[in-house]
Design a protein around this motif. Structure first.
Motif, PDB file in Angstrom:
ATOM      1  N   SER A  38       0.820  -1.205   0.000  1.00  0.00           N
ATOM      2  CA  SER A  38       0.000   0.000   0.000  1.00  0.00           C
ATOM      3  C   SER A  38       0.862   1.267   0.000  1.00  0.00           C
ATOM      4  O   SER A  38       0.543   2.242  -0.689  1.00  0.00           O
ATOM      5  CB  SER A  38      -0.936  -0.024   1.205  1.00  0.00           C
ATOM      6  OG  SER A  38      -1.872   1.021   1.121  1.00  0.00           O
ATOM      7  N   ILE A  39       1.959   1.259   0.753  1.00  0.00           N
ATOM      8  CA  ILE A  39       2.882   2.410   0.732  1.00  0.00           C
ATOM      9  C   ILE A  39       3.440   2.583  -0.670  1.00  0.00           C
ATOM     10  O   ILE A  39       3.442   3.685  -1.226  1.00  0.00           O
ATOM     11  CB  ILE A  39       4.026   2.220   1.748  1.00  0.00           C
ATOM     12  CG1 ILE A  39       3.494   2.304   3.179  1.00  0.00           C
ATOM     13  CG2 ILE A  39       5.132   3.259   1.520  1.00  0.00           C
ATOM     14  CD1 ILE A  39       4.514   1.900   4.233  1.00  0.00           C
ATOM     15  N   ILE A  74      -0.830   8.546   2.553  1.00  0.00           N
ATOM     16  CA  ILE A  74      -0.296   7.181   2.646  1.00  0.00           C
ATOM     17  C   ILE A  74      -0.916   6.470   3.855  1.00  0.00           C
ATOM     18  O   ILE A  74      -1.324   5.307   3.755  1.00  0.00           O
ATOM     19  CB  ILE A  74       1.245   7.194   2.730  1.00  0.00           C
ATOM     20  CG1 ILE A  74       1.832   7.657   1.393  1.00  0.00           C
ATOM     21  CG2 ILE A  74       1.782   5.817   3.105  1.00  0.00           C
ATOM     22  CD1 ILE A  74       3.329   7.921   1.436  1.00  0.00           C
ATOM     23  N   THR A  75      -1.005   7.168   4.982  1.00  0.00           N
ATOM     24  CA  THR A  75      -1.597   6.576   6.188  1.00  0.00           C
ATOM     25  C   THR A  75      -3.043   6.172   5.931  1.00  0.00           C
ATOM     26  O   THR A  75      -3.471   5.066   6.304  1.00  0.00           O
ATOM     27  CB  THR A  75      -1.497   7.557   7.373  1.00  0.00           C
ATOM     28  OG1 THR A  75      -0.117   7.890   7.591  1.00  0.00           O
ATOM     29  CG2 THR A  75      -2.069   6.948   8.641  1.00  0.00           C
ATOM     30  N   SER A  93      -7.387  -0.504  12.196  1.00  0.00           N
ATOM     31  CA  SER A  93      -6.552  -0.245  11.023  1.00  0.00           C
ATOM     32  C   SER A  93      -5.949   1.156  11.075  1.00  0.00           C
ATOM     33  O   SER A  93      -4.776   1.342  10.730  1.00  0.00           O
ATOM     34  CB  SER A  93      -7.334  -0.464   9.724  1.00  0.00           C
ATOM     35  OG  SER A  93      -8.413   0.425   9.623  1.00  0.00           O
ATOM     36  N   ASN A  94      -6.717   2.150  11.541  1.00  0.00           N
ATOM     37  CA  ASN A  94      -6.179   3.511  11.698  1.00  0.00           C
ATOM     38  C   ASN A  94      -5.050   3.538  12.718  1.00  0.00           C
ATOM     39  O   ASN A  94      -4.023   4.185  12.500  1.00  0.00           O
ATOM     40  CB  ASN A  94      -7.270   4.495  12.137  1.00  0.00           C
ATOM     41  CG  ASN A  94      -8.158   4.937  11.012  1.00  0.00           C
ATOM     42  OD1 ASN A  94      -7.813   4.843   9.847  1.00  0.00           O
ATOM     43  ND2 ASN A  94      -9.340   5.428  11.370  1.00  0.00           N
ATOM     44  N   GLY A  95      -5.245   2.839  13.830  1.00  0.00           N
ATOM     45  CA  GLY A  95      -4.218   2.797  14.869  1.00  0.00           C
ATOM     46  C   GLY A  95      -2.926   2.171  14.383  1.00  0.00           C
ATOM     47  O   GLY A  95      -1.834   2.692  14.636  1.00  0.00           O
ATOM     48  N   MET A 100       2.634   2.909  12.417  1.00  0.00           N
ATOM     49  CA  MET A 100       3.726   2.442  11.561  1.00  0.00           C
ATOM     50  C   MET A 100       4.218   3.462  10.551  1.00  0.00           C
ATOM     51  O   MET A 100       5.428   3.613  10.357  1.00  0.00           O
ATOM     52  CB  MET A 100       3.287   1.199  10.773  1.00  0.00           C
ATOM     53  CG  MET A 100       3.266  -0.075  11.540  1.00  0.00           C
ATOM     54  SD  MET A 100       2.966  -1.495  10.448  1.00  0.00           S
ATOM     55  CE  MET A 100       1.304  -1.185   9.874  1.00  0.00           C
ATOM     56  N   ILE A 101       3.315   4.117   9.848  1.00  0.00           N
ATOM     57  CA  ILE A 101       3.691   4.937   8.691  1.00  0.00           C
ATOM     58  C   ILE A 101       4.706   6.023   9.049  1.00  0.00           C
ATOM     59  O   ILE A 101       5.731   6.155   8.359  1.00  0.00           O
ATOM     60  CB  ILE A 101       2.454   5.526   7.985  1.00  0.00           C
ATOM     61  CG1 ILE A 101       1.535   4.409   7.499  1.00  0.00           C
ATOM     62  CG2 ILE A 101       2.855   6.441   6.837  1.00  0.00           C
ATOM     63  CD1 ILE A 101       2.195   3.328   6.668  1.00  0.00           C
ATOM     64  N   PRO A 102       4.508   6.808  10.106  1.00  0.00           N
ATOM     65  CA  PRO A 102       5.522   7.822  10.422  1.00  0.00           C
ATOM     66  C   PRO A 102       6.904   7.217  10.695  1.00  0.00           C
ATOM     67  O   PRO A 102       7.923   7.767  10.265  1.00  0.00           O
ATOM     68  CB  PRO A 102       4.968   8.514  11.673  1.00  0.00           C
ATOM     69  CG  PRO A 102       3.493   8.310  11.584  1.00  0.00           C
ATOM     70  CD  PRO A 102       3.325   6.943  10.974  1.00  0.00           C
TER      71      PRO A 102
END
Length: 185
Positions: A38-39, A74-75, A93-95, A100-102
């Protein structure tokens, strides 16, 4: 490029995914793999819109700005994908994505800005996003860097053609702007 991204995701996915009781253990590896996909797809979609300036700006930053629209996009993409593919609640999924993303993007930024770290190169990223042959893309980038100054591609007058110049030219017409300048069109 994808190997480095996978390694970073494995490193930072432990707390957000593996140690997360709301994500079934049998899905841990698949969730981490989907995060990477996804990223990469988010960056690829942005590149296909001829907006490499946002990607370049993100990778050239000294520190990650979590309010950067690209980081938020991206998040959201990762969160939506995890929710859809694994039936996770929006909160879970938001959590996971927000955790992770940052960290993942900060690590990529650190690697992109560290001249001693050869495990991640911007040219590899550009090649992967372009979907082409890395050797061919490196050759094209080397030729543009070597001869681009003579064709007016040096947008910031620093004597070399690099990612900053490509970002500026992408604002002026994307790849068409770069190759138009190069070939006089």
């Amino acid at each position: 490029m994808l190997e480095q991204l996978t390694q970073i995701i494995q490193q930072y996915g432990s707390d957000a995914v593996v140690k997360n009781n709301a994500i079934p253990n049998e899905h841990n590896d698949a969730v981490l793999n989907e995060t990477g996909n996804s990223i990469f797809e988010s960056l690829k979609n942005l590149a296909s819109q001829n907006d490499m300036s946002q990607i370049a700006g993100l990778l050239q930053a000294k520190n990650l700005d979590q309010n950067n629209p690209l980081v938020q996009q991206i998040t959201q993409n990762v969160s939506g994908s995890l929710s859809e593919k694994f039936g996770l609640s929006q909160d879970v999924s938001n959590g996971a994505a927000s955790s992770m993303i940052p960290q993942i993007l900060s690590s990529l930024i650190g690697k992109a800005n560290d001249p001693k770290d050869g495990s991640f190169s911007i040219s590899d990223l550009l090649g992967a996003l372009a979907g082409g042959n890395t050797a061919q893309n490196n050759g094209i980038m080397e030729a543009i860097s070597t001869y681009g100054v003579h064709f007016g591609l040096d947008q910031n007058a620093d004597g070399k053609v690099d990612l900053e110049d490509a970002a500026e030219l992408s604002k002026k017409g994307g790849l068409a702007g770069i190759f138009g300048k190069l070939f006089g069109k």
